[in-house]
Design a protein around this motif. Structure first.
Motif, PDB file in Angstrom:
ATOM      1  N   TYR A 146     -14.081 -24.119-147.873  1.00 55.31           N
ATOM      2  CA  TYR A 146     -15.204 -23.216-148.155  1.00 55.31           C
ATOM      3  C   TYR A 146     -16.545 -23.814-147.757  1.00 55.31           C
ATOM      4  CZ  TYR A 146     -11.480 -21.050-150.737  1.00 55.31           C
ATOM      5  OH  TYR A 146     -10.289 -20.491-151.067  1.00 55.31           O
ATOM      6  N   ARG A 147     -16.524 -25.056-147.356  1.00 56.95           N
ATOM      7  CA  ARG A 147     -17.754 -25.719-146.949  1.00 56.95           C
ATOM      8  C   ARG A 147     -17.701 -25.974-145.449  1.00 56.95           C
ATOM      9  NH1 ARG A 147     -19.618 -28.432-151.849  1.00 56.95           N
ATOM     10  NH2 ARG A 147     -19.645 -26.711-153.319  1.00 56.95           N
ATOM     11  N   LYS A 148     -18.831 -25.807-144.808  1.00 53.38           N
ATOM     12  CA  LYS A 148     -18.941 -26.094-143.374  1.00 53.38           C
ATOM     13  C   LYS A 148     -18.821 -27.598-143.145  1.00 53.38           C
ATOM     14  CE  LYS A 148     -22.451 -26.036-139.832  1.00 53.38           C
ATOM     15  NZ  LYS A 148     -23.885 -26.065-139.752  1.00 53.38           N
ATOM     16  N   TYR A 194     -23.686 -31.840-147.709  1.00 54.24           N
ATOM     17  CA  TYR A 194     -22.706 -30.777-147.520  1.00 54.24           C
ATOM     18  C   TYR A 194     -23.434 -29.507-147.156  1.00 54.24           C
ATOM     19  CZ  TYR A 194     -23.836 -29.266-152.313  1.00 54.24           C
ATOM     20  OH  TYR A 194     -24.472 -28.832-153.446  1.00 54.24           O
ATOM     21  N   SER A 195     -22.684 -28.523-146.671  1.00 53.72           N
ATOM     22  CA  SER A 195     -23.287 -27.246-146.314  1.00 53.72           C
ATOM     23  C   SER A 195     -22.277 -26.130-146.554  1.00 53.72           C
ATOM     24  CB  SER A 195     -23.759 -27.248-144.857  1.00 53.72           C
ATOM     25  OG  SER A 195     -22.661 -27.397-143.989  1.00 53.72           O
ATOM     26  N   TYR A 196     -22.814 -24.947-146.669  1.00 54.75           N
ATOM     27  CA  TYR A 196     -22.020 -23.745-146.865  1.00 54.75           C
ATOM     28  C   TYR A 196     -21.944 -22.970-145.554  1.00 54.75           C
ATOM     29  CZ  TYR A 196     -22.999 -24.553-151.843  1.00 54.75           C
ATOM     30  OH  TYR A 196     -23.102 -25.093-153.099  1.00 54.75           O
ATOM     31  N   HIS A 197     -20.787 -22.372-145.277  1.00 57.63           N
ATOM     32  CA  HIS A 197     -20.651 -21.554-144.067  1.00 57.63           C
ATOM     33  C   HIS A 197     -21.688 -20.443-144.024  1.00 57.63           C
ATOM     34  CE1 HIS A 197     -17.000 -23.392-142.557  1.00 57.63           C
ATOM     35  NE2 HIS A 197     -16.475 -23.327-143.770  1.00 57.63           N
ATOM     36  N   LEU A 252     -18.784 -31.451-145.559  1.00 61.44           N
ATOM     37  CA  LEU A 252     -18.717 -32.071-146.876  1.00 61.44           C
ATOM     38  C   LEU A 252     -18.472 -33.562-146.675  1.00 61.44           C
ATOM     39  CD1 LEU A 252     -18.642 -31.424-149.959  1.00 61.44           C
ATOM     40  CD2 LEU A 252     -16.183 -31.187-149.723  1.00 61.44           C
ATOM     41  N   ASN A 261     -13.047 -29.461-148.042  1.00 60.84           N
ATOM     42  CA  ASN A 261     -12.970 -28.155-148.678  1.00 60.84           C
ATOM     43  C   ASN A 261     -13.146 -27.072-147.628  1.00 60.84           C
ATOM     44  OD1 ASN A 261     -13.817 -25.734-149.946  1.00 60.84           O
ATOM     45  ND2 ASN A 261     -14.514 -26.856-151.735  1.00 60.84           N
TER      46      ASN A 261
END
Length: 182
Positions: free
Chosen positions: A44-46, A66-69, A48, A42
């Motif tokens: 939008y994810r840093k 997972y992580s978010y930007h 996943l 994805n």
């Protein structure tokens, strides 16, 4: 009998097995789309990455990080669960420990997860690991398909010597995720 836990990353070749495990663990959720995002990554994810957990050659559950930007210091535990017929055998404890170590080894400062109030047994496990629980009630990020009044919690643990900072209702994207899944 000694457990020989290992993880295999979910890829196209084992996607259907991962979906069947996820559907058995979370029968009310459709994990196929989430695992397809994992395989296709994805934007939008840093990060996943999801995994099938095994004891030797026996699939026992799933886990992921997972992580978010926008929150680069925070790893999130995703789709963590052990097959119902294999619970209460120490697998959840071991798989969670290994996932926490994985997030630490990747350089994250915190591991977090969100869960609704219905997963009481899992919440006990998270708390036994020292995870701190807080209510997530961001009014701008409510999944419109969740039952009214269902509480969502964030659990957090520091992966280093610093005290974990609470999430404090920062946006997670639950509203968008709920709409996408329906």
């Amino acid at each position: 009998m000694e457990q020989k836990i290992n993880f295999k990353k979910i890829i196209d070749d084992n996607l259907e097995l991962a979906v069947s495990i996820q559907n058995e663990i979370f029968p009310d959720e459709d994990g196929r789309e989430n695992f397809i995002e994992c395989v296709e990554h994805n934007p939008y994810r840093k990060e996943l990455d999801f995994y099938i957990a095994y004891d030797g050659d026996l699939p026992i559950g799933v886990t992921g990080v997972y992580s978010y930007h926008e929150y680069p210091d925070d790893a999130w535990l995703g789709w963590f669960g052990i097959l119902p017929n294999l619970r209460c055998k120490g697998y959840g404890n071991k798989v969670l420990d290994m996932t926490i170590d994985m997030a630490r080894d990747k350089g994250y400062k915190n591991l977090r997860l969100y869960s609704d109030e219905s997963f009481v047994d899992a919440h006990r496990l998270y708390k036994s690991k020292g995870m701190i629980q807080e209510i997530y009630d961001n009014p701008d990020d409510k999944d419109p398909y969740e039952p009214e009044g269902l509480k969502t919690y964030i659990f957090s643990i520091s992966l280093n010597d610093e005290k974990v900072k609470l999430w404090n209702n920062k946006t997670l994207g639950l509203k968008e995720q709920g709409m996408k899944e329906r």
